[in-house]
Design an enzyme around this catalytic site. Structure first.
Site, mmCIF file in Angstrom:
data_model
loop_
_atom_site.group_PDB
_atom_site.id
_atom_site.type_symbol
_atom_site.label_atom_id
_atom_site.label_comp_id
_atom_site.label_asym_id
_atom_site.label_seq_id
_atom_site.Cartn_x
_atom_site.Cartn_y
_atom_site.Cartn_z
ATOM 1 N N HIS A 1 28.461 44.894 -41.426
ATOM 2 C CA HIS A 1 28.509 44.261 -42.510
ATOM 3 C C HIS A 1 27.854 42.806 -42.773
ATOM 4 C CE1 HIS A 1 31.216 47.678 -42.952
ATOM 5 N NE2 HIS A 1 31.475 47.695 -42.096
ATOM 6 N N SER B 1 7.181 22.475 -46.637
ATOM 7 C CA SER B 1 6.873 23.013 -47.660
ATOM 8 C C SER B 1 6.418 21.484 -48.237
ATOM 9 C CB SER B 1 8.739 22.376 -47.862
ATOM 10 O OG SER B 1 8.785 21.699 -49.620
ATOM 11 N N LYS C 1 11.714 20.601 -44.665
ATOM 12 C CA LYS C 1 11.732 22.085 -43.879
ATOM 13 C C LYS C 1 10.821 22.515 -42.557
ATOM 14 C CE LYS C 1 12.162 24.395 -47.907
ATOM 15 N NZ LYS C 1 13.844 25.346 -48.083
ATOM 16 N N GLU D 1 8.734 36.210 -43.394
ATOM 17 C CA GLU D 1 9.227 36.588 -45.545
ATOM 18 C C GLU D 1 7.811 37.836 -45.312
ATOM 19 O OE1 GLU D 1 9.621 32.448 -45.372
ATOM 20 O OE2 GLU D 1 10.288 33.669 -48.034
#
Ligand code: ARG
Length: 464
Positions: free
Chosen positions: A161, A282, A288, A295
């Protein structure tokens, strides 16, 4: 009416060329040109067989083969001009062959149709991709197993979970993916086995009156045997569906792993580092480091599963035998196979690149009362408590630690005994994450000793 002449390949009963929009919807050359190598291989095998069977002369077959090699050379060199008016790869190749060698080119299509031709080309293409995937997935497995061996004893939290559950080792976690990808390779191999029958010689749908030798062309093209029914031969696309379905399942595995990389990369987790090779910055936030490759790999499954669904719907309800609907099989399949190959390569690169941060993993592994099960197991083993009772007692120990804002190993013996008087000092021997993982020696369990053995076996098995 347009002034262009009718198609020279099939225009005998046509007086005029198609409407522009007809040509646009009908043409497949924009995407099926990638089947040229398979188309030429199939034609060479067909021509040689026609000569062996005395259906055409050996001299014509030799001319055809020579001409096809010349066409192939032009395509490889990038000098070939593909024409949309010629619809597809089959007619583009044949038309160029005619220009190069003249009359014998017209004999190549004896005892053959574009229906069995495209079915053959597409099978050969998908087979090549499956063979490539088998090697590429093995490479990914090998990268995972090698890293697993190096980190057989690196502890990290195991989750259910996405809540801390029990400590595991990083190597154990990586080996879970090695197992998944082994099943994927099994599915690819299985699809390949069923794919490997030749549709060539099914002709348009009914077979042919010429004395062809389908066993010979099947053999020449590396197929195990000719397909047993000509109607099925031209209208079956199961091989593409099976391949897409296997790719979709494997892409789900890639996606799950990509998701873990994304999570592990967050500053909140900080379990791994990826180098500049697989991250981006970024344009506005200088701090970043984004895991874009992970992704995108995570996202590719959408197109791949979509392609499977798309082809399934194209095939649904199609009467036998060939229908032009089936031309819609290729674009989605090509896109899905390309996407899968890309995600596979990116994930392999990331596995080679990523480095765990053991101290962060170990600290996280100890949080969340992750060794509570070890207390329960100790109560069962040492105090002969039924597991359900042990679970209850452990729950009270966890609640006590929580109320005191302490971890389990920070509790005192007195604390423990306030919950159950029979508990002894020995219980502290099972509370560390290291003791916890080391104790999980059951077959397939997370003990470093197990993981080291399994990882070494995989590394050896995957050596090529
Ligand atoms: N481009 C076609 C396809 O991909 C080739 C087969 C055409 N057959 C036909 N009967 N028009 O399906």
């Amino acid at each position: 009416m347009t002034d262009k002449p009718a198609n020279t390949m099939w225009g005998g009963r046509f007086a005029a060329s198609p409407a522009a929009i007809m040509e646009e919807i009908n043409a497949s050359i924009g995407f099926d040109k990638r089947l040229a190598p398979q188309d030429i291989a199939g034609s060479k095998a067909h021509a040689a067989m026609l000569a062996d069977q005395h259906i055409i002369t050996a001299a014509d077959a030799a001319e055809i083969v020579r001409g096809l090699d010349a066409v192939k050379a032009e395509i490889d060199a990038g000098t070939f001009t593909f024409s949309r008016a010629l619809e597809d790869v089959h007619m583009n190749v044949e038309s160029r062959l005619k220009t190069l060698i003249g009359e014998p080119a017209g004999r190549l299509h004896t005892a053959r149709s574009r229906n069995d031709q495209v079915a053959t080309d597409f099978r050969l293409y998908v087979r090549d991709r499956l063979d490539g995937f088998d090697v590429a997935v093995a490479r990914l497995q090998s990268a995972l197993a090698t890293k697993a061996l190096a980190h057989a004893g690196t502890v990290m939290p195991g989750f259910t979970h996405l809540q801390p559950a029990q400590p595991v080792t990083f190597g154990h976690h990586l080996l879970a993916y090695v197992e998944m990808f082994a099943r994927d390779r099994g599915r690819f191999a299985d699809a390949r086995r069923r794919l490997n029958e030749s549709p060539l010689g099914s002709a348009a749908l009914a077979g042919t009156s010429f004395p062809i030798d389908r066993h010979a062309t099947a053999k020449a093209l590396g197929f195990d045997r000719p397909m047993g029914n000509s109607l099925d031969g031209v209208s079956d696309r199961d091989f593409a569906l099976e391949t897409l379905s296997a790719c979709a399942i494997s892409a789900v595995h890639l996606s799950r792993f990509a998701e873990e990389i994304v999570i592990w990369m967050t500053p909140q987790f900080g379990f791994i580092r990826l180098s500049d090779k697989f991250t981006t910055g970024s344009s506005i936030m200088p701090q970043k480091r984004n895991p874009d490759a992970a992704e995108l790999s995570r996202a590719k499954v959408g197109r791949i599963a979509g392609a499977f669904q798309s082809l399934l719907m194209v095939m649904k309800g199609l009467p036998l035998a060939y229908s032009k609907d089936m031309q819609e099989d290729k674009e989605v399949t090509f896109d899905a196979l390309d996407s899968y190959g890309l995600a596979l390569a990116a994930m392999t690169g990331m596995v080679l690149d990523l480095e765990p941060v053991p101290e962060v993993m170990a600290a996280a592994a100890g949080r969340g009362f992750s060794t509570a099960t070890d207390i329960a197991d100790w109560l069962v083993r040492e105090l002969k408590m039924p597991f359900r009772d042990a679970h209850h007692v452990t729950g009270r120990i966890v609640a006590l630690a929580e109320s005191k804002g302490q971890t389990l190993d920070q509790l005192t013996l007195t604390d423990m005994q306030s919950v159950h008087p029979a508990i002894t000092q020995a219980i502290f021997g099972v509370l560390s994450v290291e003791d916890s993982v080391a104790s999980r020696l059951s077959y397939g369990g997370t003990a470093p000793q197990n993981v080291r053995k399994m990882a070494a076996e995989w590394v050896k098995r995957l050596e090529i």
